[in-house]
Scaffold this motif. Structure first.
Motif, PDB file in Angstrom:
ATOM      1  N   ARG A   1      27.601  24.424   7.341  1.00  0.00           N
ATOM      2  CA  ARG A   1      27.142  24.109   8.744  1.00  0.00           C
ATOM      3  C   ARG A   1      26.778  25.438   9.387  1.00  0.00           C
ATOM      4  O   ARG A   1      25.932  25.183  10.288  1.00  0.00           O
ATOM      5  CB  ARG A   1      28.798  23.751   9.442  1.00  0.00           C
ATOM      6  N   GLU A   2      26.981  26.643   8.940  1.00  0.00           N
ATOM      7  CA  GLU A   2      26.269  27.864   9.524  1.00  0.00           C
ATOM      8  C   GLU A   2      25.264  27.832   8.964  1.00  0.00           C
ATOM      9  O   GLU A   2      24.116  28.237   9.926  1.00  0.00           O
ATOM     10  CB  GLU A   2      27.167  29.047   9.014  1.00  0.00           C
ATOM     11  N   LEU A   3      24.647  27.180   7.719  1.00  0.00           N
ATOM     12  CA  LEU A   3      23.312  27.412   7.177  1.00  0.00           C
ATOM     13  C   LEU A   3      22.455  26.521   8.205  1.00  0.00           C
ATOM     14  O   LEU A   3      21.298  26.920   8.345  1.00  0.00           O
ATOM     15  CB  LEU A   3      23.426  26.935   5.894  1.00  0.00           C
ATOM     16  N   ILE A   4      23.295  25.355   8.378  1.00  0.00           N
ATOM     17  CA  ILE A   4      22.153  24.374   9.309  1.00  0.00           C
ATOM     18  C   ILE A   4      21.758  25.039  10.646  1.00  0.00           C
ATOM     19  O   ILE A   4      20.887  24.822  11.053  1.00  0.00           O
ATOM     20  CB  ILE A   4      23.102  23.120   9.693  1.00  0.00           C
ATOM     21  N   ARG A   5      22.880  25.955  11.110  1.00  0.00           N
ATOM     22  CA  ARG A   5      22.718  26.310  12.618  1.00  0.00           C
ATOM     23  C   ARG A   5      21.607  27.398  12.391  1.00  0.00           C
ATOM     24  O   ARG A   5      20.665  27.768  13.150  1.00  0.00           O
ATOM     25  CB  ARG A   5      23.758  27.075  12.935  1.00  0.00           C
ATOM     26  N   ILE A   6      21.678  28.075  11.077  1.00  0.00           N
ATOM     27  CA  ILE A   6      20.592  29.209  10.956  1.00  0.00           C
ATOM     28  C   ILE A   6      19.089  28.616  11.053  1.00  0.00           C
ATOM     29  O   ILE A   6      18.174  29.002  11.642  1.00  0.00           O
ATOM     30  CB  ILE A   6      20.841  30.217   9.604  1.00  0.00           C
ATOM     31  N   ARG A   7      19.123  27.377  10.056  1.00  0.00           N
ATOM     32  CA  ARG A   7      17.704  26.837   9.918  1.00  0.00           C
ATOM     33  C   ARG A   7      17.470  26.480  11.256  1.00  0.00           C
ATOM     34  O   ARG A   7      15.885  26.187  11.512  1.00  0.00           O
ATOM     35  CB  ARG A   7      17.851  25.778   8.799  1.00  0.00           C
ATOM     36  N   LYS A   8      18.153  25.878  12.000  1.00  0.00           N
ATOM     37  CA  LYS A   8      17.778  25.147  13.449  1.00  0.00           C
ATOM     38  C   LYS A   8      17.027  26.186  14.214  1.00  0.00           C
ATOM     39  O   LYS A   8      16.177  25.970  14.830  1.00  0.00           O
ATOM     40  CB  LYS A   8      18.829  24.474  14.107  1.00  0.00           C
ATOM     41  N   GLN A   9      17.741  27.351  14.266  1.00  0.00           N
ATOM     42  CA  GLN A   9      17.266  28.646  15.140  1.00  0.00           C
ATOM     43  C   GLN A   9      16.113  29.058  14.442  1.00  0.00           C
ATOM     44  O   GLN A   9      15.050  29.628  15.395  1.00  0.00           O
ATOM     45  CB  GLN A   9      18.244  29.737  15.111  1.00  0.00           C
ATOM     46  N   THR A  10      15.843  29.200  12.975  1.00  0.00           N
ATOM     47  CA  THR A  10      14.738  29.720  12.544  1.00  0.00           C
ATOM     48  C   THR A  10      13.540  28.685  12.803  1.00  0.00           C
ATOM     49  O   THR A  10      12.515  29.124  13.184  1.00  0.00           O
ATOM     50  CB  THR A  10      14.875  29.628  10.837  1.00  0.00           C
ATOM     51  N   ALA A  11      13.741  27.281  12.897  1.00  0.00           N
ATOM     52  CA  ALA A  11      12.619  26.462  13.376  1.00  0.00           C
ATOM     53  C   ALA A  11      12.394  26.408  14.612  1.00  0.00           C
ATOM     54  O   ALA A  11      11.263  26.588  14.960  1.00  0.00           O
ATOM     55  CB  ALA A  11      13.259  25.111  12.958  1.00  0.00           C
ATOM     56  N   ARG A  12      13.322  26.799  15.631  1.00  0.00           N
ATOM     57  CA  ARG A  12      12.839  26.877  17.041  1.00  0.00           C
ATOM     58  C   ARG A  12      12.190  28.233  17.340  1.00  0.00           C
ATOM     59  O   ARG A  12      11.120  27.989  17.896  1.00  0.00           O
ATOM     60  CB  ARG A  12      14.135  27.131  17.703  1.00  0.00           C
TER      61      ARG A  12
ATOM     62  N   GLY B   1      28.204  36.492  14.954  1.00  0.00           N
ATOM     63  CA  GLY B   1      27.797  37.453  15.779  1.00  0.00           C
ATOM     64  C   GLY B   1      26.457  37.739  15.534  1.00  0.00           C
ATOM     65  O   GLY B   1      25.783  38.142  16.530  1.00  0.00           O
ATOM     66  N   ARG B   2      25.929  37.924  14.588  1.00  0.00           N
ATOM     67  CA  ARG B   2      24.496  38.078  14.102  1.00  0.00           C
ATOM     68  C   ARG B   2      23.677  36.845  14.698  1.00  0.00           C
ATOM     69  O   ARG B   2      22.643  37.391  15.122  1.00  0.00           O
ATOM     70  CB  ARG B   2      24.197  38.147  12.716  1.00  0.00           C
ATOM     71  N   LEU B   3      24.139  35.649  14.728  1.00  0.00           N
ATOM     72  CA  LEU B   3      23.074  34.787  15.389  1.00  0.00           C
ATOM     73  C   LEU B   3      23.054  34.806  16.976  1.00  0.00           C
ATOM     74  O   LEU B   3      22.209  34.719  17.677  1.00  0.00           O
ATOM     75  CB  LEU B   3      23.994  33.239  15.011  1.00  0.00           C
ATOM     76  N   GLU B   4      24.330  35.185  17.376  1.00  0.00           N
ATOM     77  CA  GLU B   4      24.411  35.371  18.794  1.00  0.00           C
ATOM     78  C   GLU B   4      23.627  36.654  19.229  1.00  0.00           C
ATOM     79  O   GLU B   4      22.736  36.806  20.346  1.00  0.00           O
ATOM     80  CB  GLU B   4      25.636  35.759  19.169  1.00  0.00           C
ATOM     81  N   ALA B   5      23.562  37.721  18.349  1.00  0.00           N
ATOM     82  CA  ALA B   5      22.830  38.767  18.594  1.00  0.00           C
ATOM     83  C   ALA B   5      21.238  38.457  18.626  1.00  0.00           C
ATOM     84  O   ALA B   5      20.456  38.877  19.456  1.00  0.00           O
ATOM     85  CB  ALA B   5      23.206  40.187  17.500  1.00  0.00           C
ATOM     86  N   LEU B   6      20.843  37.608  17.677  1.00  0.00           N
ATOM     87  CA  LEU B   6      19.538  37.311  17.734  1.00  0.00           C
ATOM     88  C   LEU B   6      19.020  36.608  18.941  1.00  0.00           C
ATOM     89  O   LEU B   6      17.988  36.437  19.559  1.00  0.00           O
ATOM     90  CB  LEU B   6      19.025  36.537  16.356  1.00  0.00           C
ATOM     91  N   LYS B   7      20.073  35.839  19.661  1.00  0.00           N
ATOM     92  CA  LYS B   7      19.768  35.147  20.823  1.00  0.00           C
ATOM     93  C   LYS B   7      19.951  35.971  22.110  1.00  0.00           C
ATOM     94  O   LYS B   7      19.470  35.479  23.117  1.00  0.00           O
ATOM     95  CB  LYS B   7      20.727  33.942  20.897  1.00  0.00           C
ATOM     96  N   SER B   8      20.521  37.084  21.806  1.00  0.00           N
ATOM     97  CA  SER B   8      20.595  37.747  23.364  1.00  0.00           C
ATOM     98  C   SER B   8      19.682  39.101  23.329  1.00  0.00           C
ATOM     99  O   SER B   8      18.570  38.986  22.508  1.00  0.00           O
ATOM    100  CB  SER B   8      21.956  38.540  22.900  1.00  0.00           C
TER     101      SER B   8
END
Length: 225
Positions: free
Chosen positions: A75-86, A218-225
């Protein structure tokens, strides 16, 4: 002195295009850096899935817990890939804005005037909503308004839940697909996916795995902030 110039003289077109291109290049570097970080995070997450699967195969008593962990990491991998695509989509939009802006300045150099571009305004409005680019894109929009390329300031940032809508509710079929892809690595015995439903109970993920997931999020959130 600069304020007096702004009152009595029109902005220098050469200076304007330099400033716009500087801001566009800065935004492009931000996106490239974030995409690279997400790729590294994706590779680590794939390794977490493989490690959990191998542990379950070595220790049958831990098989159920390991299977739950692989699904959590999937599920985390899916989240990462969605953000990468965005971010890749945003990168393409940014490149489009840069080409349109340079074309607009070239037209003004030839014709002596500029026409506001709804296409550029639409792309800038979309990009300014990204948390990663918000500050510099707002500054860019101000420069484009001054130059007459767009007619109005852009809107507010989209909430994160709108940017990554549905990321917490990945379909089980999508999770199965990701696990099938990752676990079919050469040299690794296949793990049966979806053989029985796995309840992600509170005891399913141990403290170490929870700490790892917290770091990843935390890393995902850091990339969005």
């Amino acid at each position: 002195m600069e304020s007096l110039k702004a009152v009595f003289w029109k902005p220098d077109p050469a200076a304007q295009i330099r400033k716009c291109n500087q801001l566009l290049r800065s935004n492009a570097r931000t996106l490239e850096r974030d995409i690279t970080r997400l790729k590294q995070l994706e590779n680590k997450t794939r390794q977490y899935i493989l490690s959990a699967s191998k542990r379950g195969q070595r220790n049958p008593s831990q098989a159920k817990q390991a299977a739950a962990e692989t699904r959590t990491f999937a599920r985390e991998l899916i989240r990462i890939r969605k953000q990468t695509a965005r971010l890749n989509t945003s990168k393409a939009q940014l490149n489009s804005v840069q080409m349109q802006v340079n074309e607009a300045f070239s037209v003004r150099k030839i014709e002596g005037s500029l026409k506001a571009s709804t296409g550029i305004m639409k792309d800038v409005n979309s990009l300014v909503k990204l948390p990663e680019l918000q500050g510099r894109m707002r500054e860019l929009s101000q420069e484009l308004v001054k130059a007459g390329i767009i007619e109005e300031m852009v809107g507010d940032m989209l909430p994160d839940e709108d940017l990554l809508e549905g990321e917490d509710e990945e379909a089980e079929t999508e999770v199965d697909k990701v696990l099938g892809e990752v676990l079919k690595t050469p040299g690794l015995p296949e793990t049966k996916i979806g053989a029985e439903p796995i309840e992600l109970a509170e005891e399913a993920v141990d403290e170490d795995q929870e700490a790892t997931l917290a770091q990843m999020r935390g890393r995902l959130e850091a990339l969005k902030s």
